[in-house]
Design a protein around this motif. Structure first.
Motif, PDB file in Angstrom:
ATOM      1  N   SER A  32       8.137  52.630  52.643  1.00  0.00           N
ATOM      2  CA  SER A  32       6.753  52.545  52.198  1.00  0.00           C
ATOM      3  C   SER A  32       6.504  51.334  51.330  1.00  0.00           C
ATOM      4  O   SER A  32       5.371  51.020  51.028  1.00  0.00           O
ATOM      5  N   SER A  33       7.541  50.655  50.870  1.00  0.00           N
ATOM      6  CA  SER A  33       7.322  49.461  50.061  1.00  0.00           C
ATOM      7  C   SER A  33       8.521  48.555  50.150  1.00  0.00           C
ATOM      8  O   SER A  33       9.634  48.984  50.439  1.00  0.00           O
ATOM      9  N   PHE A  54      14.198  47.825  49.778  1.00  0.00           N
ATOM     10  CA  PHE A  54      13.273  48.637  50.562  1.00  0.00           C
ATOM     11  C   PHE A  54      13.639  50.102  50.407  1.00  0.00           C
ATOM     12  O   PHE A  54      14.758  50.434  49.993  1.00  0.00           O
ATOM     13  N   ASP A  55      12.703  50.972  50.740  1.00  0.00           N
ATOM     14  CA  ASP A  55      12.914  52.406  50.585  1.00  0.00           C
ATOM     15  C   ASP A  55      13.719  52.967  51.741  1.00  0.00           C
ATOM     16  O   ASP A  55      13.418  52.695  52.912  1.00  0.00           O
ATOM     17  N   SER A  56      14.722  53.783  51.425  1.00  0.00           N
ATOM     18  CA  SER A  56      15.385  54.587  52.442  1.00  0.00           C
ATOM     19  C   SER A  56      14.439  55.707  52.857  1.00  0.00           C
ATOM     20  O   SER A  56      13.412  55.946  52.224  1.00  0.00           O
ATOM     21  N   VAL A 183      15.549  49.880  60.619  1.00  0.00           N
ATOM     22  CA  VAL A 183      14.920  49.586  61.912  1.00  0.00           C
ATOM     23  C   VAL A 183      13.404  49.633  61.785  1.00  0.00           C
ATOM     24  O   VAL A 183      12.680  48.756  62.281  1.00  0.00           O
ATOM     25  N   GLU A 184      12.887  50.668  61.107  1.00  0.00           N
ATOM     26  CA  GLU A 184      11.441  50.783  60.943  1.00  0.00           C
ATOM     27  C   GLU A 184      10.883  49.688  60.037  1.00  0.00           C
ATOM     28  O   GLU A 184       9.738  49.253  60.200  1.00  0.00           O
ATOM     29  N   LEU A 185      11.677  49.228  59.084  1.00  0.00           N
ATOM     30  CA  LEU A 185      11.270  48.099  58.250  1.00  0.00           C
ATOM     31  C   LEU A 185      11.083  46.852  59.105  1.00  0.00           C
ATOM     32  O   LEU A 185      10.086  46.128  58.976  1.00  0.00           O
ATOM     33  N   GLY A 188       8.096  47.440  61.401  1.00  0.00           N
ATOM     34  CA  GLY A 188       6.844  47.667  60.702  1.00  0.00           C
ATOM     35  C   GLY A 188       6.468  46.501  59.820  1.00  0.00           C
ATOM     36  O   GLY A 188       5.860  45.529  60.283  1.00  0.00           O
ATOM     37  N   PRO A 189       6.804  46.548  58.514  1.00  0.00           N
ATOM     38  CA  PRO A 189       6.398  45.477  57.596  1.00  0.00           C
ATOM     39  C   PRO A 189       6.834  44.074  58.017  1.00  0.00           C
ATOM     40  O   PRO A 189       6.090  43.114  57.832  1.00  0.00           O
ATOM     41  N   LEU A 190       8.027  43.930  58.571  1.00  0.00           N
ATOM     42  CA  LEU A 190       8.480  42.594  58.975  1.00  0.00           C
ATOM     43  C   LEU A 190       7.889  42.161  60.309  1.00  0.00           C
ATOM     44  O   LEU A 190       7.881  40.977  60.637  1.00  0.00           O
ATOM     45  N   ASP A 191       7.461  43.137  61.124  1.00  0.00           N
ATOM     46  CA  ASP A 191       6.808  42.861  62.415  1.00  0.00           C
ATOM     47  C   ASP A 191       7.683  41.999  63.320  1.00  0.00           C
ATOM     48  O   ASP A 191       7.259  40.978  63.850  1.00  0.00           O
ATOM     49  N   ARG A 192       8.938  42.427  63.479  1.00  0.00           N
ATOM     50  CA  ARG A 192       9.897  41.711  64.334  1.00  0.00           C
ATOM     51  C   ARG A 192      10.452  42.647  65.406  1.00  0.00           C
ATOM     52  O   ARG A 192      10.336  43.872  65.306  1.00  0.00           O
TER      53      ARG A 192
END
Length: 357
Positions: A32-33, A54-56, A183-185, A188-192
């Motif tokens: 989430s952040s 980053f959040d686990s 993976v979701e980071l 999601g936020p990194l958009d890769r």
């Protein structure tokens, strides 16, 4: 480190400032952040490294069911939160990470535009037992992949390195939850795009368990992972410790991390039972979509090379590279180079196949 709208970053924040969860609770762990720490030139030419947190997906207290979730199944989430009505959900743990990227102008063979308009895909690298994201093997792989235009995300699992949490002996499925959050980071936020998940030793087991559970990445790379998790327990602890563990339920143990720092931890019967309950055969057989590459040393004294051949016999879309004479960590320079070359070749071949499909 570009983030798509919806992600949060705080430039110049300190490592003591912990990200707080936002938004609705989801079944899957969702970072989430993101707290930005620093961006510097990397340890290799034409490389940029961004260190952040980053959040686990799960706190240690909330993740008991995740550690015992079914292996080899793609259904279900990462376990319940155990939050009662009217209670606030536990804060996810903060994990320490570094994103290593090729500098603009070097598109390489891995993708990306080279001018920054299309960011390069990301390989996620996972360390082994009592190790850390900055170990020599993972750093060498990251720099080699960057030279081919593939970015790399390395992070410390919960309780390891600079990440929050309690160091524990087993907790394989909790580390799968950490990997899922990574993976979701990236997506999601990194958009890769995620190009591959790569793990060494225990990290090799984690990426295979991830593949058996989610089967949603192009390539899973297992470096020196163990096929039979019942093996190695007696060798590590000995009969006296295991007897004390059986009668008392827990015993204090000590080990050293990859930097040589001593770690004292609490070994519990529950943690040991959790390891013994995992079925790597079932997890490996459940990988149907992802390609799998196993790299193993022929002279590995910790996990015999026969384990690599067992994985090769179980996983349908599998490639095996045996590095002759190499030990568990590919310590000799020529063995390290052979391992790194095999990983880079595997990632690039997988990306080429995906592009052509």
């Amino acid at each position: 480190m570009g983030m798509r709208p919806g992600g949060r970053a705080s430039a110049g924040s300190s490592g003591d400032t912990q990200p707080q969860p936002t938004g609705a609770t989801r079944a899957e762990p969702s970072p989430s952040s993101v707290s930005m720490l620093s961006t510097t030139a990397g340890g290799a030419p034409d490389v940029r490294e961004t260190r952040f947190r980053f959040d686990s997906g799960l706190s240690d207290d909330a993740a008991g069911s995740a550690d015992n979730s079914t292996v080899g199944s793609s259904s279900g989430g990462s376990g319940g939160s155990g939050v009662g009505e009217g209670q606030s959900p536990p804060r996810p743990l903060s994990l320490s990470a570094v994103l290593t990227e090729p500098l603009s102008g070097r598109p390489g063979r891995g993708g990306g535009s080279g001018d920054g308009s299309v960011p390069p895909p990301v390989a996620i690298l996972c360390h082994g037992f009592a190790s850390r994201k900055d170990c020599g093997l993972l750093t060498s792989i990251a720099h080699a992949l960057c030279s081919e235009g593939v970015a790399c995300l390395r992070f410390d699992f919960r309780g390891n390195g600079e990440s929050e949490g309690e160091f524990r002996y087993a907790n394989y499925m909790l580390e799968v939850a950490d990997l899922r959050a990574a993976v979701e980071l990236v997506r999601g936020p990194l958009d890769r795009r995620v190009a591959a998940v790569v793990g060494h030793s225990k990290g090799g087991n984690v990426v295979l368990l991830y593949g058996g559970k989610y089967d949603d990445v192009p390539l899973v790379v297992n470096l020196s992972g163990r096929y039979d998790l019942a093996a190695g327990v007696m060798e590590r602890f000995g009969p006296a410790v295991l007897e004390e563990l059986r009668t008392a339920g827990w015993v204090r143990q000590a080990t050293r991390n990859g930097a040589g720092k001593g770690i004292v931890y609490k070994l519990t019967q529950q943690d040991l039972d959790g390891r013994l309950a995992l079925d790597m055969h079932a997890a490996a057989a459940a990988i149907k979509t992802s390609r799998v590459l196993t790299v193993h040393g022929s002279a590995d004294p910790v996990i015999p090379v026969g384990d690599a051949h067992e994985f090769a016999a179980v996983i349908p879309n599998h490639a095996l590279v045996v590095v002759e004479g190499a030990d568990h960590v590919f310590r000799a320079p020529e063995h390290m180079a052979a391992c790194v070359d095999a990983v880079v070749a595997g990632v690039l071949a997988s990306m080429a196949d995906v592009t052509s499909d």
